[in-house]
Design a protein around this motif. Structure first.
Motif, PDB file in Angstrom:
ATOM      1  N   VAL A 142       0.972  -1.197   0.311  1.00 56.13           N
ATOM      2  CA  VAL A 142       0.046  -0.084   0.102  1.00 56.13           C
ATOM      3  C   VAL A 142       0.836   1.072   0.074  1.00 56.13           C
ATOM      4  O   VAL A 142       1.838   1.288   0.740  1.00 56.13           O
ATOM      5  CB  VAL A 142      -1.167  -0.117   1.357  1.00 56.13           C
ATOM      6  CG1 VAL A 142      -1.912   1.259   1.099  1.00 56.13           C
ATOM      7  CG2 VAL A 142      -1.951  -1.217   1.354  1.00 56.13           C
ATOM      8  N   HIS A 143       0.548   2.107  -0.895  1.00 55.38           N
ATOM      9  CA  HIS A 143       1.441   3.464  -0.932  1.00 55.38           C
ATOM     10  C   HIS A 143       1.244   3.916   0.565  1.00 55.38           C
ATOM     11  O   HIS A 143      -0.155   4.160   0.821  1.00 55.38           O
ATOM     12  CB  HIS A 143       0.961   4.070  -2.141  1.00 55.38           C
ATOM     13  CG  HIS A 143       1.337   5.539  -2.041  1.00 55.38           C
ATOM     14  ND1 HIS A 143       0.781   6.613  -1.749  1.00 55.38           N
ATOM     15  CD2 HIS A 143       2.373   5.823  -2.353  1.00 55.38           C
ATOM     16  CE1 HIS A 143       1.525   7.719  -1.806  1.00 55.38           C
ATOM     17  NE2 HIS A 143       2.817   7.161  -2.209  1.00 55.38           N
ATOM     18  N   ILE A 144       2.198   4.605   0.996  1.00 56.12           N
ATOM     19  CA  ILE A 144       2.071   5.301   2.402  1.00 56.12           C
ATOM     20  C   ILE A 144       1.157   6.467   2.254  1.00 56.12           C
ATOM     21  O   ILE A 144       1.099   7.349   1.552  1.00 56.12           O
ATOM     22  CB  ILE A 144       3.383   5.488   2.938  1.00 56.12           C
ATOM     23  CG1 ILE A 144       3.354   5.783   4.354  1.00 56.12           C
ATOM     24  CG2 ILE A 144       4.074   6.891   2.162  1.00 56.12           C
ATOM     25  CD1 ILE A 144       4.740   5.136   5.091  1.00 56.12           C
ATOM     26  N   ALA A 145       0.274   6.387   3.473  1.00 49.61           N
ATOM     27  CA  ALA A 145      -0.648   7.489   3.518  1.00 49.61           C
ATOM     28  C   ALA A 145       0.377   8.805   4.364  1.00 49.61           C
ATOM     29  O   ALA A 145      -0.459   9.767   4.690  1.00 49.61           O
ATOM     30  CB  ALA A 145      -1.889   7.214   4.232  1.00 49.61           C
ATOM     31  N   HIS A 146       1.399   8.533   4.630  1.00 47.17           N
ATOM     32  CA  HIS A 146       2.148   9.365   5.459  1.00 47.17           C
ATOM     33  C   HIS A 146       1.337   9.825   6.660  1.00 47.17           C
ATOM     34  O   HIS A 146       1.334  10.955   7.248  1.00 47.17           O
ATOM     35  CB  HIS A 146       2.287  10.925   4.672  1.00 47.17           C
ATOM     36  CG  HIS A 146       2.938  10.611   3.260  1.00 47.17           C
ATOM     37  ND1 HIS A 146       4.134   9.793   3.014  1.00 47.17           N
ATOM     38  CD2 HIS A 146       2.833  11.260   2.085  1.00 47.17           C
ATOM     39  CE1 HIS A 146       4.527   9.803   1.776  1.00 47.17           C
ATOM     40  NE2 HIS A 146       3.823  10.861   1.188  1.00 47.17           N
ATOM     41  N   ASP A 147       1.017   8.667   7.258  1.00 47.95           N
ATOM     42  CA  ASP A 147       0.219   8.986   8.641  1.00 47.95           C
ATOM     43  C   ASP A 147       1.494   8.756   9.399  1.00 47.95           C
ATOM     44  O   ASP A 147       1.373   8.808  10.819  1.00 47.95           O
ATOM     45  CB  ASP A 147      -0.713   7.954   8.975  1.00 47.95           C
ATOM     46  CG  ASP A 147      -0.426   6.431   8.911  1.00 47.95           C
ATOM     47  OD1 ASP A 147       0.587   6.223   7.922  1.00 47.95           O
ATOM     48  OD2 ASP A 147      -1.077   5.900   9.315  1.00 47.95           O
ATOM     49  N   GLU A 148       2.597   8.275   9.234  1.00 51.70           N
ATOM     50  CA  GLU A 148       3.781   8.147  10.046  1.00 51.70           C
ATOM     51  C   GLU A 148       4.610   9.064   9.986  1.00 51.70           C
ATOM     52  O   GLU A 148       4.612  10.109   9.063  1.00 51.70           O
ATOM     53  CB  GLU A 148       4.485   6.630   9.772  1.00 51.70           C
ATOM     54  CG  GLU A 148       3.647   5.475  10.009  1.00 51.70           C
ATOM     55  CD  GLU A 148       4.432   4.151   9.707  1.00 51.70           C
ATOM     56  OE1 GLU A 148       5.586   4.316   9.004  1.00 51.70           O
ATOM     57  OE2 GLU A 148       3.914   3.099  10.245  1.00 51.70           O
TER      58      GLU A 148
END
Lengths: 10, 212
Positions: free
Chosen positions: A3-9
């Motif tokens: 999954v393409h990172i949602a940049h929630d990290e």
């Protein structure tokens, strides 16, 4: 599945 | 958010605060690599541009803002406020050897060929090696202040905890990001030697010093 990172990290 | 991710963030935040307080209280940035701190400021700046494009949570936004602001404050203290105490003679790592290859790699291996995504990828790659000037400085001088060792440990363990977080997320959310995982592994490996010294020396009350 890769999954393409949602940049929630930081 | 799982426990590993949360502890990782707390550890990262602690590292940043430890460094800020160390410099501010002692009015000195002796033993700290300005180059590593400059790289971290670049890392945060290029990674958190999404602050302007999407909102995830109050937690996410505030942590990002704190990371960016504190990295600039640290750079400012090293290169301006306490410049006289900065040990530039020992901070001789060539950062172009880190910036150029990671920049090229981010153009070649990314999830999406868009400006924001390439910058995010660049920040992930650059972060994995940004500590090298600092580790190089410690090995060059052969020692590190205990507080600097605590800083390095907190900073190193943060990405290690993220590795567990990614295992967790893969297991329970079927989520994984190969770019972050590989870079995180590289980052963690770079700290291994330091972790060993930290556990065998600093935790036993000794100063971190390397054999001559």
């Amino acid at each position: 599945h890769a999954v393409h990172i949602a940049h929630d990290e930081l | 958010m799982n426990i590993f991710r949360f502890l990782g963030d707390i550890s990262h935040l602690s590292a940043i605060i430890i460094l800020l307080l160390k410099i501010w209280k002692s009015r000195s940035c002796a033993g700290i690599s300005g180059k590593s701190q400059l790289l971290f400021a670049i890392v945060f700046t290029t990674r958190y541009l999404d602050l302007f494009t999407n909102f995830i949570s109050f937690y996410n936004t505030s942590m990002k803002v704190v990371y960016v602001a504190s990295s600039y404050a640290t750079v400012w203290m090293i290169y301006s406020k306490f410049k006289a105490t900065y040990d530039g003679n020992h901070d001789t790592f060539r950062v172009e050897f880190l910036i150029v290859p990671t920049a090229i790699l981010s153009f070649l291996v990314n999830h999406d060929f868009t400006p924001l995504e390439i910058l995010w990828t660049f920040s992930i790659y650059l972060e994995s090696v940004a500590i090298l000037p600092q580790l190089f400085m410690v090995s060059k001088t052969g020692e590190a202040e205990t507080i600097t060792s605590h800083y390095l440990f907190a900073l190193g363990i943060y990405r290690t905890l993220y590795l567990f977080n990614w295992i967790w997320r893969y297991q329970f959310e079927e989520f994984f990001d190969l770019i972050a995982i590989v870079a995180g592994l590289v980052q963690t490996v770079l700290y291994c030697d330091f972790f060993y010294l930290y556990i065998t020396k600093v935790l036993k009350g000794k100063k971190l010093s390397l054999p001559a």
